[in-house]
Design an enzyme around this catalytic site. Structure first.
Site, PDB file in Angstrom:
ATOM      1  N   ASP A 122       0.847  -1.094   0.032  1.00 51.02           N
ATOM      2  CA  ASP A 122      -0.148  -0.108  -0.204  1.00 51.02           C
ATOM      3  C   ASP A 122       0.917   1.278   0.028  1.00 51.02           C
ATOM      4  O   ASP A 122       1.631   1.538   1.091  1.00 51.02           O
ATOM      5  CB  ASP A 122      -0.948  -0.127   1.078  1.00 51.02           C
TER       6      ASP A 122
ATOM      7  N   LYS B  20       2.526  11.368  -3.337  1.00 52.77           N
ATOM      8  CA  LYS B  20       1.656  10.689  -4.178  1.00 52.77           C
ATOM      9  C   LYS B  20       0.538  11.654  -4.856  1.00 52.77           C
ATOM     10  O   LYS B  20       0.095  11.355  -6.149  1.00 52.77           O
ATOM     11  CB  LYS B  20       0.864   9.664  -3.146  1.00 52.77           C
TER      12      LYS B  20
ATOM     13  N   GLU C 246      -7.307   0.393  -4.331  1.00 54.05           N
ATOM     14  CA  GLU C 246      -7.086   0.491  -2.785  1.00 54.05           C
ATOM     15  C   GLU C 246      -8.437  -0.148  -2.091  1.00 54.05           C
ATOM     16  O   GLU C 246      -8.456  -1.124  -1.095  1.00 54.05           O
ATOM     17  CB  GLU C 246      -6.806   1.762  -2.209  1.00 54.05           C
TER      18      GLU C 246
ATOM     19  N   ASP D 106     -12.745   4.577   2.107  1.00 50.86           N
ATOM     20  CA  ASP D 106     -11.530   4.434   2.338  1.00 50.86           C
ATOM     21  C   ASP D 106     -11.013   6.011   2.154  1.00 50.86           C
ATOM     22  O   ASP D 106     -10.844   6.766   1.486  1.00 50.86           O
ATOM     23  CB  ASP D 106     -10.795   3.636   1.375  1.00 50.86           C
TER      24      ASP D 106
END
Ligand code: ATP
Ligand code: MG
Length: 542
Positions: free
Chosen positions: A25, A88, A196, A223
């Protein structure tokens, strides 16, 4: 766990003990790695400090060292200009993107434009003449290398190459391509880029199936991490035999909504309150004080998620003094209410895309550290009329699910098909306009609708106009009717058509494929009235 606790799955079929695979992850704030040795032997791997997640920080020290993870985060507290984080948010973005410009103001490191408008991160030059500018994917490569090493240490130093890396469901093609490049750069064989929330659903389903046997459910994964927010609705079907499928029905989200936005608002709020005590010093631009203030704010935010805690202290060592203030849970909620409401709106959108009502959802699974915020859980409980599942750790569930997927993929590569299948979907529609009259109003012709099962294909044929010798098609992604309101992905051009009177039949075709990683490939092919019928050109997605 023993074989007897496994009524449905045959351990021999999934054995990877000699050649384990990993799920990573790659988070905005933290990375997590899980190792798959067998279907009942999947573990989150602790790093060298024993921590189960590793900060997504890379630091370049003035001595010439490159630190990654906890050491880099620690270094950033005293040398903020030497550390890079939240990279990211920059993956696959262009320097001129409004969101990049907005984020860049918050970071102590500088961001500039490369020759093709790409984002470049600048770090202070080291004495040894070390590289001083990096692409976001190069920083992600360092993070992935670190996670690979953590897993290899755990695997008695033996090399691990096969990995599944997760990306937000809402990542675009260019963001996925950048992530793939980062994985390859880290020496990984990327078996799959996986969404994810899908990974979280798989982890949850795995846990359920192992403990309780057959299950048939619609799971909604909520999430909310450090930088991104995703919702996916996944239908899990499992029979008494080994077959089991995870089908993503719809996905929605915002690749720029997460804990760091909450932190930013709290920071602004706290800074204002301290203003009178620091006599005109701008704390937000003071790079010596800012990291400590940020940490104090994040710590207070975490305390405020604790049961029964409604007030937290924000303490800041300032010169000889300690500045102190109380931050209430209500203040935090008030400051971020619109962000939380936006999350609920996105949940509603996912339900409507999946053509489901709230009652069709059997379980709400939480992923991402920001789901610990009580108001987030309360809003979900009120919305669905039942509390979300808390049996999986929201920090680890994505890496765990990625490892399950890695094990399944590696297994089906090497021997029999795995009996557990995962079907992900596209998160945005992909469409075209062409240079001819057909597109004169700029309306996007959708070739792959959003929420199509991956891999997905679509194509469209076009006729020529009289005298037309060259054609162009532009590819877009998004849900708006007009192309210019969507995101341009790339273009395809071909010349050498014969010109003169155009034939009645279609003379060229654009074929689009979105592969299992969610990465787009497109070709333009000459079908008729061309010097070289059958010629194809490919596009590179930007
Ligand atoms: N107890 C808590 N209360 C509130 N927020 C928390 C708590 N614990 C962690 N967080 C927040 O969760 C975020 C990190 O979560 P996580 O590790 O899931 O994100 P990530 O995977 O790095 O990000 P993303 O998935 O968006 O790329 C941080 O913003 C952190 O402050
Ligand atoms: Mg995450």
């Amino acid at each position: 766990m023993t074989v007897n606790e496994f009524p449905v799955w045959d351990r021999k079929r999934y054995a990877m003990e000699d050649n384990p695979v990993i799920g990573i992850d790659l988070g905005t704030s933290y990375c997590c790695v899980a190792i798959f040795r067998n279907i009942d032997d999947i573990e989150i791997v602790p790093n060298d400090l024993g921590h189960r997640t590793t900060p997504s920080y890379v630091a370049f020290t003035s001595e010439g060292d490159c630190l990654v993870g906890d050491a880099a985060k620690k270094h950033s507290m005293t040398n903020p200009k030497e550390a890079i984080f939240e990279v990211k948010r920059l993956m696959g973005q262009s320097f001129n993107d409004a969101i990049v410009q907005q984020d860049a103001k918050k970071w102590p490191f500088t961001v500039s434009s490369g020759p093709r408008g790409e984002v470049v991160l600048n770090v202070p030059e080291a004495p040894a003449g070390r590289q001083s500018s990096f692409r976001p994917e190069e920083i992600s490569t360092l993070l992935l290398k670190k996670m690979k090493e953590i897993a290899e240490d755990f695997n008695c130093g033996r090399t691990i190459k096969d990995a599944v890396i997760t990306v937000p469901a809402y990542f675009s093609h260019s963001q996925r391509k950048a992530t793939m490049a980062a994985g390859v750069g880290a020496g990984l064989n990327v078996l799959r880029l996986m969404s994810e929330p899908t990974a979280a659903a798989l982890a949850y389903g795995h846990q359920r199936l192992i403990r309780r046997g057959p299950v048939e459910k619609n799971i909604l994964v909520f999430d909310l991490g450090g930088g991104t927010f995703d919702v996916s609705i996944v239908t899990v079907k499992a029979g008494p035999d080994e077959d089991c499928s995870f089908v993503v029905r719809a996905t929605a989200g915002d690749s720029h909504l997460g804990g760091s936005d909450i932190d930013h608002r709290l920071l602004q709020h706290v800074t204002k309150r301290f203003e009178s005590q620091v006599h005109g010093v701008d704390l937000l631009t003071n790079h010596k004080i800012l990291p400590r203030l940020k940490q104090a704010v994040v710590d207070a935010k975490h305390v405020l998620s604790g049961k029964g805690v409604t007030v937290a202290n924000v303490n800041l060592d300032y010169r000889e003094d300690v500045l102190s203030m109380k931050l209430g849970r209500l203040e935090l909620e008030e400051l971020n209410k619109d962000l939380f409401l936006r999350c609920v709106m996105i949940v509603e959108q996912a339900l409507s895309d999946a053509k489901m009502g709230k009652d069709d959802i059997s379980e709400v699974v939480l992923a991402g550290g920001s789901t610990r915020i009580p108001m987030v859980q309360e809003m979900l409980t009120a919305f669905f009329g039942k509390a979300p599942i808390k049996s999986v750790n929201p920090d680890e569930v994505v890496a765990f699910g990625a490892a399950v997927q890695a094990g399944l993929l590696a297994r089906s590569d090497k021997c029999a098909e795995a009996s557990i299948s995962v079907h992900d979907v596209t998160s945005a529609s992909v469409g075209l306009i062409c240079s001819g009259m057909e597109s004169k109003f700029g309306v996007m012709a959708v070739v792959i609708p959003r929420d199509s099962s991956l891999p997905a294909t679509g194509s469209r044929k076009y006729v020529l106009e009289d005298g037309e010798k060259a054609v162009t098609a532009w590819l877009y992604e998004g849900e708006r009717a007009l192309c210019r309101k969507n995101r341009l992905l790339g273009e395809l051009t071909m010349d050498d058509f014969m010109g003169g009177e155009a034939p009645q039949e279609a003379a060229w075709k654009v074929a689009v494929k979105i592969d299992a990683h969610g990465i787009l490939h497109a070709t333009l092919e000459a079908l008729a009235h061309h010097k070289n019928i059958g010629r194809k050109v490919e596009t590179t997605v930007t």
